[in-house]
Design an enzyme around this catalytic site. Structure first.
Site, PDB file in Angstrom:
ATOM      1  CB  SER A 583      -0.896   0.028   1.241  1.00  0.00           C
ATOM      2  OG  SER A 583      -1.545   1.286   1.376  1.00  0.00           O
ATOM      3  CE1 TYR A 596      -4.351  -1.906   5.476  1.00  0.00           C
ATOM      4  CE2 TYR A 596      -3.669   0.334   4.898  1.00  0.00           C
ATOM      5  CZ  TYR A 596      -4.071  -0.931   4.518  1.00  0.00           C
ATOM      6  OH  TYR A 596      -4.197  -1.241   3.183  1.00  0.00           O
TER       7      TYR A 596
END
Length: 706
Positions: A583, A596
């Site tokens: 990501s 995260y």
């Protein structure tokens, strides 16, 4: 006639009067219907094997007069799935007139090009080599099949005598000739010498039967095969135990599967010395009866008799000298043990080629075995793709059935090596191979994409399959996985995928998933660590449970999957690709993202570490960094969307536009965009690249790696 009025025991009567009544008057439609029924029963013919025909009067478009036309299965194709587009239509008189210019068996191949001058329907399929076999016989409907029971008699040492006695002269006999013009003339000669016969047995090859109508031909075919089957069944055991009796016992099913899964990647690596092969494994009871028998060592080297069997299974199988309970955990020791057997097989095949080749023979092909027999465990087959490997297994099971039947009533005989070579390296067969489409970039490759039942994972899996790969679909959610499987079967067919329920934090699930890959396809080449979840909370709002879940799925899951994949890739010694879907959050700091974002950063650095370690084994590890892929993604379920919207001060509905506007390209990112990025790494142009990061985020300057 209804099904209840038939007494077939060894073949399936599938004719439906109601369906046939709707086709009445359309002989071509009835031909297709009959063909599909015959092709649906593998005891009658194999995938791609056999051909059928019908003759009828049609209006000649050039003269407007009535002329006889033959519709016959064209080159390639399969009876079970045959459609009108798979038929060739030829003028019968023109086809038969070719006898006037035929120069003899030494020149029969030149006749094939002349078939095109006999074509009636210009939109029909190219005629096959078997066209004259149907054209020179006068019957309205003809079936040419390769039934195991008939070939067992045709391949028996005294098959001609058995045929004569069994059918009382009602079935003729033609000695072995390879398919072609000369065989067509031989069939007509047999009929002329034996008027009134209902069919012809082709030595070592198959069966011709016929009728005045589609139904009569269908029933005649079933009757003849039923009689052959009953005769064999009556004789099993009369000469002694089948295949000389059992030499060893099979392992239990569970042990067979574990042994096969452990061995398959090693075999695949050895079989892939020329190109990546895809495998198939079966422990079918018929296979086990043969490979566990006393006669295995005598019969296996003989090879097959029917040309259709031989073309797909090679001159003979490789029989492993490996105990069924052998310890297969040491891959290096296993390769050292098995490599000499593969070298010996390659040498045997090379000697066969050199001894039998003609001055104009095509160059030698892959010398590796197609069929590998592991006594006590089962049969492996390897070929360029899954369908071809699976069909090879089906054909070898047919060959086993033929050997079993022939041995029960006489003695099995295979094709002489020179005749087998003449089929395998036939210039017409080579021309057919050269006409085949160029392989797709991922042909022969096996991929496992975690979380591939939806969103990004499914898009990646679809991209890979569309480029020639096979995939192991997986998901935690069984219902979602089943739906994905149905979708893939409908879109790509049953040979394109296998399924495994997979939680990437479960060692047992991971083991099962990779065993599924090994059993279904032979191993693994590409792994995409895509499964994930996201939790967006402030530092105060984060719980320990949230933290552990993120790190278990994203970091530990990536590690465990990579660990399992590399073990198989090293067994194969063919390198491989690992792609980690990370990501932009691995590089960009933002609010409400401590768990995260830091887990994604750990995934990114773990990728670098793995790339550094695995490069020596030819295993490439690369990263794709997406951002804001909302479509069909599990990540956006739950509270993640609300959390990110709150962090950026927008509504959930405004998120897609918000993400697009903050990018340099002002683009919404879709699952297909990530799939294309993954293909970039594995498609063949980046095989010298590892440790890379490819951003697919529309351009987020803060996420630039350098």
């Amino acid at each position: 006639m209804s099904v209840k009025e038939t007494n077939y025991k060894y073949v399936s009567y599938l004719w439906d009067d109601e369906v046939a009544a709707k086709l009445a008057g359309d002989e071509v439609a009835l031909l297709i219907y009959r063909s599909n029924l015959l092709g649906a029963d593998l005891r009658l013919t194999n995938y791609g094997g056999g051909n059928t025909s019908c003759k009828l009067m049609e209006k000649d478009p050039l003269t407007n007069s009535e002329t006889e036309v033959m519709w016959v299965k064209g080159s390639g194709g399969d009876l079970g799935t045959l459609k009108k587009s798979g038929l060739a239509a030829l003028y019968v008189d023109r086809l038969r007139s070719l006898k006037n210019i035929y120069r003899g068996v030494e020149h029969e191949d030149e006749m094939v090009a002349l078939f095109n001058h006999c074509i009636f329907d210009l939109d029909s399929k190219a005629p096959s080599i078997d066209t004259p076999l149907h054209g020179f016989l006068p019957f309205a409907h003809i079936d040419h099949l390769h039934p195991d029971a008939a070939i067992a008699i045709a391949a028996a040492k005294d098959g001609k005598k058995i045929t004569q006695e069994l059918f009382g002269g009602a079935i003729g006999w033609v000695e072995w000739k390879k398919p072609g013009f000369e065989l067509g003339l031989s069939l007509k000669k047999c009929l002329d010498e034996n008027p009134g016969i209902r069919g012809i047995m082709l030595g070592s090859h198959g069966l011709f039967t016929w009728g005045d109508t589609a139904y009569e031909s269908y029933v005649n075919t079933l009757d003849v095969i039923e009689k052959c089957s009953a005769y064999l069944n009556e004789n099993y055991g009369k000469k002694g135990p089948v295949f000389g009796g059992q030499k060893i016992e099979s392992q239990t099913e569970n042990v067979r599967k574990h042994q096969a899964a452990a061995l398959a990647p090693v075999l695949r690596g050895l079989c892939s010395s020329k190109q990546h092969m895809v495998g198939h494994f079966t422990d079918d009871s018929r296979v086990l009866e043969f490979i566990n028998s006393n006669d295995l060592s005598r019969l296996a080297p003989l090879g097959t008799s029917c040309p259709d069997h031989f073309l797909r299974t090679k001159i003979s199988p490789l029989v492993l000298d490996l105990a069924s309970n052998a310890d297969l955990t040491d891959a290096e020791a296993l390769k050292q043990q098995l490599s000499p057997a593969f070298e010996a097989y390659r040498q045997m095949y090379t000697e066969y080629y050199e001894k039998c080749k003609h001055p104009n023979s095509p160059a030698i092909r892959d010398t590796n075995p197609v069929v590998i027999l592991y006594p006590g465990i089962g049969m492996f087959t390897f070929s360029k793709d899954k369908q071809t490997a699976r069909v090879a297994a089906e054909f070898y099971i047919n060959a086993i059935n033929v050997m079993k039947g022939a041995e029960a009533v006489s003695e099995y005989t295979s094709l002489p090596h020179q005749e087998a070579f003449n089929i395998e390296y036939w210039l017409l067969e080579e021309a057919k191979l050269l006409r085949m489409p160029k392989p797709k970039p991922l042909t022969g490759k096996i991929a496992l994409v975690t979380g591939s039942a939806g969103g990004i994972g499914k898009a990646i899996a679809k991209k890979f399959v569309s480029e020639g790969a096979v995939v192991i679909l997986n998901d935690m959610n069984a219902e979602r996985l089943a739906q994905a499987g149905e979708e893939f079967e409908k879109q790509f067919g049953k040979d394109a995928y296998a399924t495994a329920q997979l939680n990437v934090t479960s060692a047992e699930d991971i083991k099962t998933a990779f065993e599924t890959a090994a059993l279904a396809f032979g191993g693994i080449d590409i792994v995409v660590n895509n499964a994930g979840l996201s939790i967006s909370k402030s530092i105060e709002g984060h719980t320990e449970k949230d933290w552990d879940l993120l790190y278990d799925v994203l970091v530990k899951g990536q590690f465990l999957i990579t660990q399992a994949a590399t073990a198989i890739m090293k067994k194969q010694e063919k390198g491989g690709d690992i792609i980690n879907i990370v990501s932009k959050n691995a590089l960009v700091s933002g609010p409400n993202n401590a768990g995260y974002g830091s887990a994604k950063a750990a995934q990114l650095h773990l990728s670098r570490l793995n790339a550094a370690e695995l490069g020596a084994d030819g295993i490439r590890v690369n990263v794709v960094n997406p951002d804001a892929v909302i479509s069909d993604s599990n990540i956006w379920a739950g509270g993640w969307a609300e959390g990110r919207a709150k962090a950026y001060g927008v509504t959930v509905e405004e998120l897609p536009a918000y993400y697009a506007k903050r990018t340099l390209l002002n683009q919404v990112i879709l699952p297909d965009d990530i799939a294309n990025a993954c293909f970039t790494f594995v498609g063949g142009l980046m095989h010298k690249s590892t440790g890379n990061v490819l951003n697919v985020d529309g351009g987020v300057a803060m996420a630039f790696v350098r």
